[in-house]
Design an enzyme around this catalytic site. Structure first.
Site, mmCIF file in Angstrom:
data_model
loop_
_atom_site.group_PDB
_atom_site.id
_atom_site.type_symbol
_atom_site.label_atom_id
_atom_site.label_comp_id
_atom_site.label_asym_id
_atom_site.label_seq_id
_atom_site.Cartn_x
_atom_site.Cartn_y
_atom_site.Cartn_z
ATOM 1 N N CYS A 178 20.807 22.363 14.980
ATOM 2 C CA CYS A 178 21.541 23.624 14.390
ATOM 3 C C CYS A 178 21.256 24.690 14.137
ATOM 4 C CB CYS A 178 20.570 22.401 12.227
ATOM 5 S SG CYS A 178 20.736 20.734 12.636
ATOM 6 N N HIS A 190 23.497 25.535 7.339
ATOM 7 C CA HIS A 190 23.102 24.367 7.541
ATOM 8 C C HIS A 190 23.388 23.481 6.398
ATOM 9 C CE1 HIS A 190 22.996 21.769 10.320
ATOM 10 N NE2 HIS A 190 21.609 20.939 9.866
ATOM 11 N N ASN A 207 26.391 16.674 8.230
ATOM 12 C CA ASN A 207 25.881 17.732 9.005
ATOM 13 C C ASN A 207 26.224 17.004 10.700
ATOM 14 O OD1 ASN A 207 23.771 18.038 10.817
ATOM 15 N ND2 ASN A 207 22.157 17.602 9.730
HETATM 16 O O1 UT7 Z 1 20.312 18.774 10.007
HETATM 17 C C1 UT7 Z 1 18.485 19.028 10.652
HETATM 18 C C2 UT7 Z 1 17.630 18.694 9.530
HETATM 19 N N1 UT7 Z 1 17.991 17.042 9.149
HETATM 20 C C3 UT7 Z 1 17.071 17.941 7.591
HETATM 21 O O2 UT7 Z 1 17.166 18.336 7.056
HETATM 22 C C4 UT7 Z 1 17.656 16.071 6.887
HETATM 23 C C5 UT7 Z 1 16.718 15.857 5.704
HETATM 24 N N2 UT7 Z 1 15.919 14.710 5.406
HETATM 25 C C6 UT7 Z 1 16.990 14.251 4.785
HETATM 26 O O3 UT7 Z 1 18.607 15.071 4.360
HETATM 27 C C7 UT7 Z 1 16.690 13.188 3.645
HETATM 28 O O4 UT7 Z 1 15.250 12.879 3.989
HETATM 29 C C8 UT7 Z 1 18.052 11.916 4.352
HETATM 30 C C9 UT7 Z 1 19.265 11.648 3.616
HETATM 31 C C10 UT7 Z 1 17.578 11.455 5.532
HETATM 32 C C11 UT7 Z 1 17.265 10.520 3.344
HETATM 33 O O5 UT7 Z 1 16.693 10.837 2.087
HETATM 34 P P1 UT7 Z 1 14.699 10.140 1.090
HETATM 35 O O6 UT7 Z 1 15.875 10.095 -0.095
HETATM 36 O O7 UT7 Z 1 14.264 10.776 2.541
HETATM 37 O O8 UT7 Z 1 15.127 9.051 1.592
HETATM 38 P P2 UT7 Z 1 14.256 7.681 2.434
HETATM 39 O O9 UT7 Z 1 13.626 7.934 3.884
HETATM 40 O O10 UT7 Z 1 12.657 8.302 1.556
HETATM 41 O O11 UT7 Z 1 14.665 6.757 2.003
HETATM 42 C C12 UT7 Z 1 14.333 6.259 1.169
HETATM 43 C C13 UT7 Z 1 14.319 5.056 1.247
HETATM 44 C C14 UT7 Z 1 13.857 4.051 1.578
HETATM 45 O O12 UT7 Z 1 13.666 2.872 1.434
HETATM 46 P P3 UT7 Z 1 12.330 1.792 0.929
HETATM 47 O O13 UT7 Z 1 11.445 2.213 2.045
HETATM 48 O O14 UT7 Z 1 12.234 3.066 -0.416
HETATM 49 O O15 UT7 Z 1 13.096 0.858 -0.087
HETATM 50 C C15 UT7 Z 1 15.246 3.606 3.015
HETATM 51 O O16 UT7 Z 1 14.919 2.468 3.753
HETATM 52 O O17 UT7 Z 1 16.454 4.339 0.977
HETATM 53 C C16 UT7 Z 1 16.342 4.083 1.907
HETATM 54 N N3 UT7 Z 1 17.451 4.003 2.870
HETATM 55 C C17 UT7 Z 1 18.919 3.528 2.164
HETATM 56 N N4 UT7 Z 1 18.750 3.055 1.559
HETATM 57 C C18 UT7 Z 1 20.811 2.457 1.964
HETATM 58 C C19 UT7 Z 1 17.355 5.639 3.953
HETATM 59 N N5 UT7 Z 1 18.844 4.963 4.530
HETATM 60 C C20 UT7 Z 1 19.975 4.439 3.663
HETATM 61 C C21 UT7 Z 1 20.750 4.003 3.659
HETATM 62 N N6 UT7 Z 1 21.700 3.191 2.625
HETATM 63 N N7 UT7 Z 1 21.900 4.994 4.374
#
Ligand code: UT7
Length: 332
Positions: free
Chosen positions: A120, A259, A289
């Site tokens: 990125c 980004h 992204n």
């Molecule tokens: O471009 C390069 C750099 N990239 C980044 O910097 C990405 C950085 N990370 C992020 O943007 C975020 O971490 C994400 C958007 C990828 C994820 O968001 P989050 O708030 O960190 O969610 P999480 O991974 O902690 O997941 C929270 C919950 C989980 O469920 P449980 O375990 O709490 O029951 C996931 O399974 O949200 C669930 N989940 C979803 N639910 C509905 C994960 N993806 C989805 C989804 N729809 N698409």
């Protein structure tokens, strides 16, 4: 090679272009494919829709269209290009470089060509490399493109990742400028956290096999939470460092072009750097992204829409897999 010092003092962007595939893929479309919701995607990421390239379009095709638009904007002919750098993690093939394919498509026979892999942050890394070639007098101009077909490395059954990415390309032409131009650059990397975001197979570590395909190792694997924390810390720190290198502070900044990985990351960066959100350019809701293409397209849109005006202090700020990061101060 004979290096002629040509007295170039400043290098700037003299033309910009972008290309986005026609197909719009909305959160509602994703709701039909995986267990997700528009509400989750919007509140957790800020993304409403993204563009998806057709099966016939590869990274070089997207790059070609963005490059043609940038050449037109710069009133430069492809045959006069000295250098082409393509930043991509989704090259058409492992080799030849996507830059060589773009050279062929444009008819830029004179240009030296190579790709760089800085995920990125690739567009900022590539801008910095091109700047050095021009400052040193080796080349007079360069085409820098960030182009990605992330849909080709996305597991459309994995809700953790498939809602995040989109396809697109942004391009710019660099040359010596009399006023404005690149003032400072700050590049960095942290290889010990390389495991946080990877495409595990298809390289020399895990060549393609039936096993790698069945284990879905040709798709993006991401530890989102850990990356999120690093992104906020590093992107905030990069803004401070690059401005300080330029002898400026956050108060001098007119617009931040970051980004676009997650709107919550960008709002947290705004808070940490005490930058009003109004000074940050957002387009994540439309495109998701797009890795190296995100910063390139955001910059192009900000210029073409009039958000960036002559004399503005613009800061690019990118972060991604590697980990790598790059920030740049440009006076417009
Ligand atoms: O471009 C390069 C750099 N990239 C980044 O910097 C990405 C950085 N990370 C992020 O943007 C975020 O971490 C994400 C958007 C990828 C994820 O968001 P989050 O708030 O960190 O969610 P999480 O991974 O902690 O997941 C929270 C919950 C989980 O469920 P449980 O375990 O709490 O029951 C996931 O399974 O949200 C669930 N989940 C979803 N639910 C509905 C994960 N993806 C989805 C989804 N729809 N698409």
């Amino acid at each position: 090679m004979r290096v002629i010092s040509n007295g170039v003092k400043k290098v700037g962007i003299i033309g910009l272009g972008s290309y986005l595939p026609k197909k719009v893929f909305t959160n509602a479309d994703l709701e039909k494919m995986v267990d997700t919701s528009d509400e989750w995607i919007t509140t957790r990421t800020g993304i409403k829709e993204r563009r998806i390239a057709s099966v016939k379009e590869a990274a070089s095709d997207l790059a070609q269209k963005a490059a043609e638009s940038a050449l037109k904007d710069a009133s430069l002919k492809a045959k006069d290009l000295d250098l082409i750098i393509v930043a991509t993690i989704t090259p058409d093939m492992q080799f030849p470089s996507t830059a060589c394919l773009v050279q062929k498509a444009l008819g830029a026979a004179k240009a030296a060509c190579f790709d760089i892999s800085a995920a990125c942050a690739g567009f900022v890394y590539a801008l910095s490399i091109a700047e050095k070639f021009i400052l040193s007098g080796v080349y007079r101009n360069a085409l820098v493109v960030g182009s990605e077909k992330l849909s080709s490395i996305t597991n459309w059954k994995d809700r953790n990742t498939c809602v995040l990415f989109g396809d697109g390309a942004g391009a710019c032409i660099l040359a010596s400028v009399k006023s404005g131009g690149i003032i400072s650059t700050y590049l960095g990397a942290d290889g010990k956290n390389s495991h946080l975001l990877t495409l595990p197979a298809g390289g020399s570590r895990l060549p393609t096999s039936k096993e790698t395909v069945s284990k879905k190792l040709h798709f993006v694997k991401m530890q989102g939470n850990e990356l999120f924390k690093s992104a906020v810390r590093i992107m905030s720190d990069s803004v401070d460092k690059v401005l300080r290198k330029a002898g400026l502070s956050c108060k001098d900044l007119d617009i931040l072009i970051p980004h676009q990985a997650n709107i919550r990351i960008l709002l947290a960066v705004a808070k940490k750097t005490a930058l009003p959100a109004g000074k940050i350019y957002f387009n994540i809701e439309k495109y998701g992204n797009m890795s190296s293409a995100s910063t390139a397209i955001a910059l192009c849109e900000a210029v073409k829409s009039g958000r960036i005006k002559k004399g503005d202090i613009v800061v690019l700020d990118a972060f991604g897999a590697g980990l790598v990061w790059g920030a740049m101060v440009i006076k417009w």
